[in-house]
Write a protein that holds these residues in place. Structure first.
Motif, PDB file in Angstrom:
ATOM      1  N   PHE A   1     -51.923  -4.771   7.115  1.00  0.00           N
ATOM      2  CA  PHE A   1     -51.293  -5.654   6.130  1.00  0.00           C
ATOM      3  C   PHE A   1     -52.145  -5.682   4.859  1.00  0.00           C
ATOM      4  CE2 PHE A   1     -50.150  -7.388  10.328  1.00  0.00           C
ATOM      5  CZ  PHE A   1     -48.771  -7.293  10.245  1.00  0.00           C
ATOM      6  N   PRO A   2     -52.113  -4.616   4.063  1.00  0.00           N
ATOM      7  CA  PRO A   2     -52.950  -4.571   2.855  1.00  0.00           C
ATOM      8  C   PRO A   2     -52.484  -5.595   1.831  1.00  0.00           C
ATOM      9  CG  PRO A   2     -51.391  -2.750   2.862  1.00  0.00           C
ATOM     10  CD  PRO A   2     -51.263  -3.422   4.204  1.00  0.00           C
ATOM     11  N   SER A   3     -53.425  -6.097   1.062  1.00  0.00           N
ATOM     12  CA  SER A   3     -53.071  -7.040  -0.004  1.00  0.00           C
ATOM     13  C   SER A   3     -52.393  -6.278  -1.129  1.00  0.00           C
ATOM     14  CB  SER A   3     -54.330  -7.747  -0.518  1.00  0.00           C
ATOM     15  OG  SER A   3     -55.269  -6.810  -1.002  1.00  0.00           O
ATOM     16  N   LEU A   4     -51.211  -6.717  -1.491  1.00  0.00           N
ATOM     17  CA  LEU A   4     -50.422  -6.024  -2.507  1.00  0.00           C
ATOM     18  C   LEU A   4     -50.162  -6.960  -3.677  1.00  0.00           C
ATOM     19  CD1 LEU A   4     -47.767  -4.365  -0.153  1.00  0.00           C
ATOM     20  CD2 LEU A   4     -49.854  -3.320  -1.035  1.00  0.00           C
ATOM     21  N   SER A   5     -50.028  -6.372  -4.829  1.00  0.00           N
ATOM     22  CA  SER A   5     -49.713  -7.156  -6.019  1.00  0.00           C
ATOM     23  C   SER A   5     -48.270  -7.643  -5.957  1.00  0.00           C
ATOM     24  CB  SER A   5     -49.920  -6.306  -7.278  1.00  0.00           C
ATOM     25  OG  SER A   5     -48.991  -5.239  -7.312  1.00  0.00           O
ATOM     26  N   LYS A   6     -47.983  -8.678  -6.724  1.00  0.00           N
ATOM     27  CA  LYS A   6     -46.617  -9.203  -6.766  1.00  0.00           C
ATOM     28  C   LYS A   6     -45.640  -8.143  -7.279  1.00  0.00           C
ATOM     29  CE  LYS A   6     -47.891 -14.065  -7.428  1.00  0.00           C
ATOM     30  NZ  LYS A   6     -47.781 -15.243  -8.324  1.00  0.00           N
ATOM     31  N   LYS A   7     -46.108  -7.323  -8.203  1.00  0.00           N
ATOM     32  CA  LYS A   7     -45.260  -6.265  -8.756  1.00  0.00           C
ATOM     33  C   LYS A   7     -44.885  -5.258  -7.682  1.00  0.00           C
ATOM     34  CE  LYS A   7     -45.101  -2.777 -12.428  1.00  0.00           C
ATOM     35  NZ  LYS A   7     -45.842  -2.136 -13.548  1.00  0.00           N
ATOM     36  N   THR A   8     -45.858  -4.888  -6.828  1.00  0.00           N
ATOM     37  CA  THR A   8     -45.583  -3.932  -5.760  1.00  0.00           C
ATOM     38  C   THR A   8     -44.612  -4.509  -4.746  1.00  0.00           C
ATOM     39  OG1 THR A   8     -47.771  -2.937  -6.003  1.00  0.00           O
ATOM     40  CG2 THR A   8     -46.618  -2.546  -3.926  1.00  0.00           C
ATOM     41  N   ILE A   9     -44.815  -5.781  -4.377  1.00  0.00           N
ATOM     42  CA  ILE A   9     -43.915  -6.440  -3.424  1.00  0.00           C
ATOM     43  C   ILE A   9     -42.508  -6.522  -3.990  1.00  0.00           C
ATOM     44  CG2 ILE A   9     -43.429  -8.595  -2.217  1.00  0.00           C
ATOM     45  CD1 ILE A   9     -46.446  -9.071  -2.089  1.00  0.00           C
ATOM     46  N   LEU A  10     -42.410  -6.850  -5.278  1.00  0.00           N
ATOM     47  CA  LEU A  10     -41.107  -6.920  -5.935  1.00  0.00           C
ATOM     48  C   LEU A  10     -40.438  -5.551  -5.960  1.00  0.00           C
ATOM     49  CD1 LEU A  10     -39.086  -8.704  -7.459  1.00  0.00           C
ATOM     50  CD2 LEU A  10     -40.277  -8.122  -9.582  1.00  0.00           C
TER      51      LEU A  10
ATOM     52  N   LEU B   1     -40.977  -3.090  -3.805  1.00  0.00           N
ATOM     53  CA  LEU B   1     -40.568  -2.798  -2.430  1.00  0.00           C
ATOM     54  C   LEU B   1     -39.247  -3.482  -2.094  1.00  0.00           C
ATOM     55  CD1 LEU B   1     -43.949  -3.086  -0.480  1.00  0.00           C
ATOM     56  CD2 LEU B   1     -42.535  -1.043  -0.674  1.00  0.00           C
ATOM     57  N   TYR B   2     -39.129  -4.729  -2.487  1.00  0.00           N
ATOM     58  CA  TYR B   2     -37.899  -5.460  -2.165  1.00  0.00           C
ATOM     59  C   TYR B   2     -36.717  -4.922  -2.972  1.00  0.00           C
ATOM     60  CZ  TYR B   2     -34.917  -9.244  -0.634  1.00  0.00           C
ATOM     61  OH  TYR B   2     -33.892  -9.954  -0.057  1.00  0.00           O
ATOM     62  N   SER B   3     -36.957  -4.529  -4.213  1.00  0.00           N
ATOM     63  CA  SER B   3     -35.873  -3.959  -5.016  1.00  0.00           C
ATOM     64  C   SER B   3     -35.400  -2.633  -4.423  1.00  0.00           C
ATOM     65  CB  SER B   3     -36.330  -3.774  -6.461  1.00  0.00           C
ATOM     66  OG  SER B   3     -37.360  -2.809  -6.559  1.00  0.00           O
TER      67      SER B   3
ATOM     68  N   ASP C   1     -42.060   7.150  -5.221  1.00  0.00           N
ATOM     69  CA  ASP C   1     -43.094   8.004  -5.815  1.00  0.00           C
ATOM     70  C   ASP C   1     -44.094   7.179  -6.616  1.00  0.00           C
ATOM     71  OD1 ASP C   1     -42.420  10.440  -4.821  1.00  0.00           O
ATOM     72  OD2 ASP C   1     -41.320  11.132  -6.570  1.00  0.00           O
ATOM     73  N   ILE C   2     -43.573   6.268  -7.436  1.00  0.00           N
ATOM     74  CA  ILE C   2     -44.433   5.453  -8.286  1.00  0.00           C
ATOM     75  C   ILE C   2     -45.336   4.552  -7.437  1.00  0.00           C
ATOM     76  CG2 ILE C   2     -44.465   3.683 -10.076  1.00  0.00           C
ATOM     77  CD1 ILE C   2     -43.544   6.469 -11.010  1.00  0.00           C
ATOM     78  N   ILE C   3     -44.793   3.999  -6.366  1.00  0.00           N
ATOM     79  CA  ILE C   3     -45.593   3.136  -5.478  1.00  0.00           C
ATOM     80  C   ILE C   3     -46.767   3.906  -4.902  1.00  0.00           C
ATOM     81  CG2 ILE C   3     -45.581   2.018  -3.212  1.00  0.00           C
ATOM     82  CD1 ILE C   3     -42.920   0.817  -3.875  1.00  0.00           C
TER      83      ILE C   3
ATOM     84  N   TYR D   1     -42.163  -1.414   6.033  1.00  0.00           N
ATOM     85  CA  TYR D   1     -41.813  -2.523   5.138  1.00  0.00           C
ATOM     86  C   TYR D   1     -40.377  -2.411   4.629  1.00  0.00           C
ATOM     87  CZ  TYR D   1     -46.841  -3.589   4.957  1.00  0.00           C
ATOM     88  OH  TYR D   1     -48.132  -3.914   5.284  1.00  0.00           O
ATOM     89  N   LEU D   2     -39.982  -1.216   4.185  1.00  0.00           N
ATOM     90  CA  LEU D   2     -38.648  -1.047   3.617  1.00  0.00           C
ATOM     91  C   LEU D   2     -37.559  -1.283   4.654  1.00  0.00           C
ATOM     92  CD1 LEU D   2     -39.035   2.014   1.206  1.00  0.00           C
ATOM     93  CD2 LEU D   2     -38.809  -0.401   0.626  1.00  0.00           C
ATOM     94  N   ASN D   3     -37.774  -0.789   5.869  1.00  0.00           N
ATOM     95  CA  ASN D   3     -36.778  -1.001   6.911  1.00  0.00           C
ATOM     96  C   ASN D   3     -36.701  -2.473   7.308  1.00  0.00           C
ATOM     97  OD1 ASN D   3     -35.351   1.524   8.034  1.00  0.00           O
ATOM     98  ND2 ASN D   3     -37.454   2.229   7.760  1.00  0.00           N
ATOM     99  N   PHE D   4     -37.837  -3.165   7.264  1.00  0.00           N
ATOM    100  CA  PHE D   4     -37.824  -4.604   7.578  1.00  0.00           C
ATOM    101  C   PHE D   4     -37.022  -5.373   6.534  1.00  0.00           C
ATOM    102  CE2 PHE D   4     -39.603  -8.850   6.885  1.00  0.00           C
ATOM    103  CZ  PHE D   4     -39.382  -9.422   8.138  1.00  0.00           C
ATOM    104  N   PHE D   5     -37.300  -5.101   5.252  1.00  0.00           N
ATOM    105  CA  PHE D   5     -36.569  -5.791   4.182  1.00  0.00           C
ATOM    106  C   PHE D   5     -35.078  -5.453   4.225  1.00  0.00           C
ATOM    107  CE2 PHE D   5     -40.712  -5.952   1.620  1.00  0.00           C
ATOM    108  CZ  PHE D   5     -40.920  -7.277   1.940  1.00  0.00           C
ATOM    109  N   THR D   6     -34.766  -4.174   4.466  1.00  0.00           N
ATOM    110  CA  THR D   6     -33.370  -3.750   4.527  1.00  0.00           C
ATOM    111  C   THR D   6     -32.646  -4.409   5.690  1.00  0.00           C
ATOM    112  OG1 THR D   6     -33.938  -1.607   3.547  1.00  0.00           O
ATOM    113  CG2 THR D   6     -31.816  -1.763   4.674  1.00  0.00           C
ATOM    114  N   MET D   7     -33.300  -4.454   6.857  1.00  0.00           N
ATOM    115  CA  MET D   7     -32.713  -5.118   8.017  1.00  0.00           C
ATOM    116  C   MET D   7     -32.465  -6.596   7.719  1.00  0.00           C
ATOM    117  SD  MET D   7     -34.341  -6.014  11.726  1.00  0.00           S
ATOM    118  CE  MET D   7     -35.271  -7.313  10.897  1.00  0.00           C
ATOM    119  N   LEU D   8     -33.416  -7.242   7.038  1.00  0.00           N
ATOM    120  CA  LEU D   8     -33.266  -8.650   6.681  1.00  0.00           C
ATOM    121  C   LEU D   8     -32.065  -8.855   5.767  1.00  0.00           C
ATOM    122  CD1 LEU D   8     -34.680 -11.423   6.991  1.00  0.00           C
ATOM    123  CD2 LEU D   8     -35.922 -10.904   4.883  1.00  0.00           C
TER     124      LEU D   8
END
Length: 350
Positions: A91-100, A102-104, A209-211, A227-234
């Motif tokens: 669970f690496p610490s990620l910036s808010k921009k990266t989390i946003l 990922l969710y987008s 790619d950018i991530i 992470y992406l599959n978790f967000f997508t499933m949600l």
């Protein structure tokens, strides 16, 4: 040498897992699962359920893949310090921009697949397959206009050759004994859906790619897959529960018609989960353009095998398209061997 061997392993694994995945997909969506198939029909029309189950399998396999990578990077995980390091790596610490971001990406993934399937109500399968097979163009398009990425000229030439080959192969027409389900003829609406779906796919691949470039030491392909599959499933689960009745209909379907469709769904999801591991390895170690080249040619190989397995007949246009695709892939490979890879530059300044 290691890079070539890794790419070969990824390509072979993607081909094997997704060719069988494609077979199961067709079986799952077109088979009559009725316990009395002579007098009744029962088709498995639950696309959201299929996507949710696929995501669950991908989350599990992605977590196992991530855990394995962490263990390989550690000589021992017995002491407390190592355990803490493992948790941080998981669970690496990620910036808010990266989390946003990922969710987008997960939102794009959640919308793109259902939208492309909905387009089949308005356009025929040939046009659908043609559009979905030309992912190289939207990926490079989004990379260029959204992120300012400039590729070597040969990349554009290869993209054109492969896309033209796929176009020629698909438009050439394929004689089949299978009767296609008629669409409503609203081609403009169908094309709009396909274009939106392709642009979302292009954004998804480009953003990944950018991530990797901006979070190289923190996020790996295993992280991204999980992470992406978790967000997508949600996203899909919330939408399915509150906006549709697919869960209730799915349970009723299984109770009435037995577990055969469920078995096929599990096998389908397992193949997709294994294939996704190698997709994200390819994405992490190489690029989205390389990945799309592999997936597009995999679709071509699936179509070529269907000629042998299901008795389809190719005309001269399709043979030319098939040859063009493999010429494009071969050209890229030769250029990479005999020419030093030029670094990808960015035309925009921050």
């Amino acid at each position: 040498m290691y890079s070539t061997a890794l790419l070969f392993t990824c390509v072979a694994s993607i081909y094997v897992s997704f060719i069988y995945w494609s077979y199961l997909q067709e079986k799952l969506t077109s088979s009559n699962y009725s316990i009395d198939p002579i007098n009744e029909t029962a088709f498995f029309h639950f696309p959201l359920i299929i996507n949710i189950v696929q995501c669950i399998f991908c989350i599990v396999s992605g977590s196992i893949y991530l855990y394995s990578k962490i263990q390989l990077n550690n000589k021992s995980n017995k002491d407390e310090k190592k355990d803490k390091e493992n948790i941080i790596m998981f669970f690496p610490s990620l910036s808010k921009k990266t989390i946003l971001t990922l969710y987008s990406i997960s939102i794009s993934q959640s919308i793109s697949a259902p939208l492309s399937y909905m387009s089949l109500d308005h356009v025929d399968y040939i046009l659908y397959l043609l559009a979905k097979s030309c992912k190289l163009v939207p990926v490079m398009f989004v990379h260029y206009f959204a992120f300012g990425t400039i590729y070597p000229k040969y990349k554009y030439i290869v993209a054109f050759i492969i896309t033209f080959g796929v176009t020629l192969f698909t438009i050439g027409g394929m004689k089949s004994k299978t009767k296609e389900i008629s669409e409503d003829g609203n081609i403009l609406l169908g094309l709009t859906m396909l274009c939106i779906s392709l642009l979302l796919d292009g954004f998804m691949n480009s953003a990944q790619d950018i991530i990797f470039k901006t979070n190289y030491k923190k996020l790996t392909g295993a992280h991204l897959m999980t992470y992406l599959n978790f967000f997508t499933m949600l996203n899909l689960t919330i939408y399915t529960i509150f906006m549709t009745s697919q869960f209730q209909n799915f349970i009723s379907f299984i109770k009435i018609n037995g577990y055969f469709a469920l078995y096929d769904l599990i096998k389908f999801s397992l193949c997709g989960a294994v294939g996704q591991i190698f997709i994200f390895i390819t994405l992490e170690k190489f690029s989205s353009v390389v990945l799309v080249t592999v997936t597009v040619t995999r679709k071509m190989l699936s179509m070529a095998l269907s000629v042998v397995l299901f008795g389809h007949v190719l005309n001269w246009k399709q043979w030319c398209g098939l040859i063009l695709v493999f010429v494009g892939v071969g050209l890229e490979s030769l250029i990479k061997i005999f020419q030093k890879k030029k670094p990808i530059s960015n035309k925009k300044t921050e």
